[in-house]
Write a protein that holds these residues in place. Sequence first.
Motif, PDB file in Angstrom:
ATOM      1  N   LEU A   1      -2.013  -2.256  10.806  1.00  0.00           N
ATOM      2  CA  LEU A   1      -1.609  -0.849  10.810  1.00  0.00           C
ATOM      3  C   LEU A   1      -0.319  -0.679  11.613  1.00  0.00           C
ATOM      4  O   LEU A   1       0.630  -0.036  11.164  1.00  0.00           O
TER       5      LEU A   1
ATOM      6  N   THR B   1      -3.213  12.922   0.221  1.00  0.00           N
ATOM      7  CA  THR B   1      -4.368  12.126   0.618  1.00  0.00           C
ATOM      8  C   THR B   1      -5.521  12.202  -0.381  1.00  0.00           C
ATOM      9  O   THR B   1      -6.281  11.252  -0.501  1.00  0.00           O
TER      10      THR B   1
ATOM     11  N   GLN C   1       1.778   9.062   6.305  1.00  0.00           N
ATOM     12  CA  GLN C   1       0.506   9.151   5.579  1.00  0.00           C
ATOM     13  C   GLN C   1      -0.034  10.570   5.518  1.00  0.00           C
ATOM     14  O   GLN C   1      -1.018  10.829   4.818  1.00  0.00           O
TER      15      GLN C   1
ATOM     16  N   LEU D   1      -7.178   7.778  11.295  1.00  0.00           N
ATOM     17  CA  LEU D   1      -6.617   6.518  10.782  1.00  0.00           C
ATOM     18  C   LEU D   1      -6.927   5.377  11.743  1.00  0.00           C
ATOM     19  O   LEU D   1      -7.283   4.271  11.338  1.00  0.00           O
TER      20      LEU D   1
ATOM     21  N   GLU E   1       0.851  -1.186   0.000  1.00  0.00           N
ATOM     22  CA  GLU E   1       0.000   0.000   0.000  1.00  0.00           C
ATOM     23  C   GLU E   1       0.886   1.236   0.000  1.00  0.00           C
ATOM     24  O   GLU E   1       1.852   1.301   0.745  1.00  0.00           O
TER      25      GLU E   1
ATOM     26  N   GLU F   1     -10.716   4.330  11.718  1.00  0.00           N
ATOM     27  CA  GLU F   1     -11.060   3.466  10.580  1.00  0.00           C
ATOM     28  C   GLU F   1     -10.701   2.009  10.873  1.00  0.00           C
ATOM     29  O   GLU F   1     -11.425   1.093  10.519  1.00  0.00           O
ATOM     30  N   ARG F   2      -9.540   1.815  11.509  1.00  0.00           N
ATOM     31  CA  ARG F   2      -9.083   0.449  11.765  1.00  0.00           C
ATOM     32  C   ARG F   2      -9.877  -0.216  12.880  1.00  0.00           C
ATOM     33  O   ARG F   2     -10.143  -1.418  12.837  1.00  0.00           O
TER      34      ARG F   2
ATOM     35  N   TRP G   1     -10.121   6.492  -0.594  1.00  0.00           N
ATOM     36  CA  TRP G   1      -9.019   5.644  -0.144  1.00  0.00           C
ATOM     37  C   TRP G   1      -9.390   5.092   1.216  1.00  0.00           C
ATOM     38  O   TRP G   1      -9.432   5.837   2.195  1.00  0.00           O
ATOM     39  N   ASP G   2      -9.722   3.822   1.288  1.00  0.00           N
ATOM     40  CA  ASP G   2      -9.940   3.165   2.576  1.00  0.00           C
ATOM     41  C   ASP G   2      -8.599   2.601   3.002  1.00  0.00           C
ATOM     42  O   ASP G   2      -8.159   1.574   2.485  1.00  0.00           O
ATOM     43  N   LYS G   3      -7.971   3.271   3.941  1.00  0.00           N
ATOM     44  CA  LYS G   3      -6.601   2.939   4.335  1.00  0.00           C
ATOM     45  C   LYS G   3      -6.477   1.469   4.738  1.00  0.00           C
ATOM     46  O   LYS G   3      -7.320   0.933   5.437  1.00  0.00           O
TER      47      LYS G   3
END
Lengths: 494, 317, 279
Positions: free
Chosen positions: B269, A177, B83, B90, A37, B93-94, A190-192
Amino acid sequence: MGRILTGAALALAVAGALSGAALAQQPTEVRIGVALEPPILDPTAGAAEAIDIVVYQNIFEGLTAIDENGAVQPGLASSWTISDDSLTYTFKLHEGVTFHDGTAFDADDVKFTFERILAADSVNAHKELYTDIAEVSVVDPFTVSFTLSKPVGLFLFNLGRGDAVIVAPESAGNNATTPIGTGPFAFVQWDKGNRVLLERYEPYWGELPALTKASYRFIGDTAAMTSALLAGDIDGTNNFAPDSLAVFEGNPQFKVLVGTTEGETILGTNNRKPPFDNLKVRQAMAHAIDRQAIIDGATYGYGTPIGAPFAPHNAYYTDLTGTYPYDPDAAKALLAEAGYPDGFNATLKLPPLGYARLSGQIIASQFAAVGIKLELINVEFAQWLQDVYTNHDFDLTIISHVEPFDIGNYANPDYYFGYDNPDFQALIKTLNETVDDAKRKELAIEAQTILAKDAVNGYLFELAQTGVWNAKLAGMWQNSPIEGLVLRGIYWVE
Amino acid sequence: MILFALRRFLGFAATLLLAAVVIFYLLDLLPGDPARFTLGVTATPEAVANLRAQMGLDAPAHERLLSWLGGMLRGDFGMSYTQRAPVAGLLWERLAVTLPLTVMAMIISMVIGLPLGIVSARARGKAPDTAIMVLAQLGVAVPNFWFGMMLTLVFAVGLRWLPPGGFTPWDEDPWLSLRGLILPSLALALPQASILARVMRTALVDVQGQDFIRTARAKGLTMGEAVWRHGVRNALLPVLTILGLQFAFLIAGTIIVENVFYLPGLGRLVFTAISERDLILVRGAIVVLIVAVTATMFVVDLTYGLVDPRLRGRSTP
Amino acid sequence: MNFLKRHPNLTIGLAGTILFALLGLISLVWTPYPIAQIDIARRFLGPDAAHWLGTDNLGRDMASLVMSGTLTSFVVAALAVTIGAGIGVPLGLAAAAWGGPVEWLVLRFSDFLFAFPAIIVAILVTALFGPGAINAVLAIGLFNIPVFARVARGGALSIAVLDFVAAGRLPGLGPASIAYRHLLPNIMSLIIVQGTIQLSLGILAEAGLSYVGLGTQPPATSLGLMLRDAQSMFLIHPWLTLVPGLCIVLIVIGLNIAGDGLRDAIDPRLRQVNANVVA
């Protein structure tokens, strides 16, 4: 009666929907699996190949574009003229080009882009390629001219790299981003850790691509990638681990595309450090390497042997694999001559790349046969960069140099392997400033020969690109002359 | 009980602070540079220095620690180095993947493991006991990345019932999101269910020998009734301990399964962030994990107090 | 001998475990082939007289790799359990016996350690010192400490409120004596069960760490590393994953059965229960 009618209508509607689906034209979406990624999506602020895989020629475009064969084609510049002294390039730009946020593209964007690359606080990973640009001037909104301080042989190629894509002053700050370019595909989401979604940019200035949607899925594990391909969760991947390629060869639902890359894999040798500063030791190591065994073991036969740090598919290539053929006895004799009749001990630092770890084990076994005992040290990439690349704290390492035409590294005495040869440095300087093709070829061959004879590093193999794709997909690049995965030519066939 | 909870909470907060400070300084020792990592081998030292300054890496360690801790109190975890996006977002989301995955795995493991453990203890030495214990042995013994791969090959590649991996964000199609978590949570739950069955059985067999059970039997209850009425409650202490441990283990231990099923979870992550030397992101992620783990322990402790009121007074801070 | 006959589980489990342990130990002095000897031309051979278990993707002898890998897996897991139980159990007992500030400290310490799950510790240790088997020991060992501390304390607390411990307090025994004389013997079964779980988990954790590249490093090998290396080739050469996979499963099961048997054999209260059940 009413109810029956409704039921019939429903049945008809369902049948209609079903036949509609069956009659629908080819699918226009592609899902691509990639192992790494990208940390960000701005190719002008990072060096990771993963960035270019997603954005290069898809979201972002440069003045020129590199094609599948590595040749320079017009990009945002429709044509150009070069002055006789090779110092002034004047580009005519396409009109009617817009960025994905709707703003118009013109010569000011070009000027902005290169001033940003050359600024004092620039974070461009390849600033050095553009430092010979003395001035960028806007002639009119669709004409721009570059003045160079000295001729640069690869200037047009360099303009086609991901590092030099054109960005807009309005959006450049957020490109990491939410990238905004002029390419045929616009960034959606963008789904990290998961995926990046792109969709076709309908107002695109050039020919619209066949695909309307593309997604990149990030799948690091080879076994998982295999399952994803087999289960139809993804439609292909541009570079699949060669150890599992056999699963797809001979399967009619898939096609395996084997092509070239710009990656010369070498046994990086610290030329500053004894015993590696001794030419005889380096020659002995070259004789101790059985290239074919390494290629078979580490790449399952998909690598191409190299005898110098130069890509075999390049027009300037010359075959030097016979310079020091595999010969353990000659290796032992040379070691004895160099004063190491019983061999010596050394360390081999390996970055976390499949081919490097496997090649390292095989080379350790081959070196043991001539008395050189290697200790394998596996390091993370960040640590590799610090130890090997920055601090030169290593004996041997294995790495692939993936930049196109990067033989110039050997002219830099501060480069990590520490090769300091004034003759070679002069040769590369001449080469860089030469524009005539026949002359360039002659010089390039001379350069390769010097490096092969000096056995600066162990030259192992050129990495292959091994793509696996759904058999009904066409138009993918087989070769990888530059970092990227260009979507515009991809389409579904029946 | 409130005082007990309050004292526990203070301990919880102290652990968190200590862990955050330790993590901060430990990670500062790591070799490697996020700026160099981002720009790669060809970047000039000058570009790397510029990027370091942009990332805020040129300030002394204690200043960065204070601003980091202060920021977190306000919910600001800082900006990710590599990032270039806010860390809090971030992480959030995880967590939207890792938390549901952990909870599903816990539920599956309890639904399978606890009843099997009780049945096994009740039928101690008989055929069902042997069968269950053999299964439990196998369940513990198979490495979960291998089991995960087998699940994928059977249910995704072979039968095509479920996706082989990946994750659809919840706001897009919750049903698809849930489907994507079924195989990974099964892979996670198998060893946990096996362990739970074993622990439940052991705990029950243990209490069977104790005085209050004998008293209960003397009062005329059968062994089964005695175990059900008195034993299960007493067996809950060790089972609770294990459940707490398992939740903590799962929340960070999902990384392997996340790899097998390419899920965008917290474990992966941390793994990529540390390899990219995105230390601020690693720190934030570890703090979140520590909060999750210590909060679990906190809840387990409180439950101890609820299950057995006699323990409230003694586990003083 | 009679002892073993009375405990068939223990005998089977021990026999299996010892068999693998011996196989591993022999690899210290002898393996059919050197495990670093790579011969690409002879890779992916099936089992035959020269290579009893065939050869792997680099042409190494699988039987030799299994022997050496078994040793690594065993040593990593055993050391990790020793670290965990050696530090965790005394901590847990102290917490239960003294209560008050001691308990608070132990709980915080164990929360603190526990807040860093094995995989995170392994990632950190690896980033600091580079990957390797020693780091796997450290990571799994650290993870084991709070597990044992918690289980010891939990078990001791459920015992501490029982009559016989209170009775022990009457003759004026201090917390240390109570912990040693009454609590420790009574939680031994819990510790042993936990120990076998952690030992098998240790072998599996080593495999897991190897899977993400944080465990044993070549040219050394472990069962987990073998399984990892072969996993991506499962569909082409399933044999290469079956051999180490099966070894892991058998060792883990052997250990667990031995642990269960041991528990039955040394816990007097449980024997009594047995008698009750029979009666």
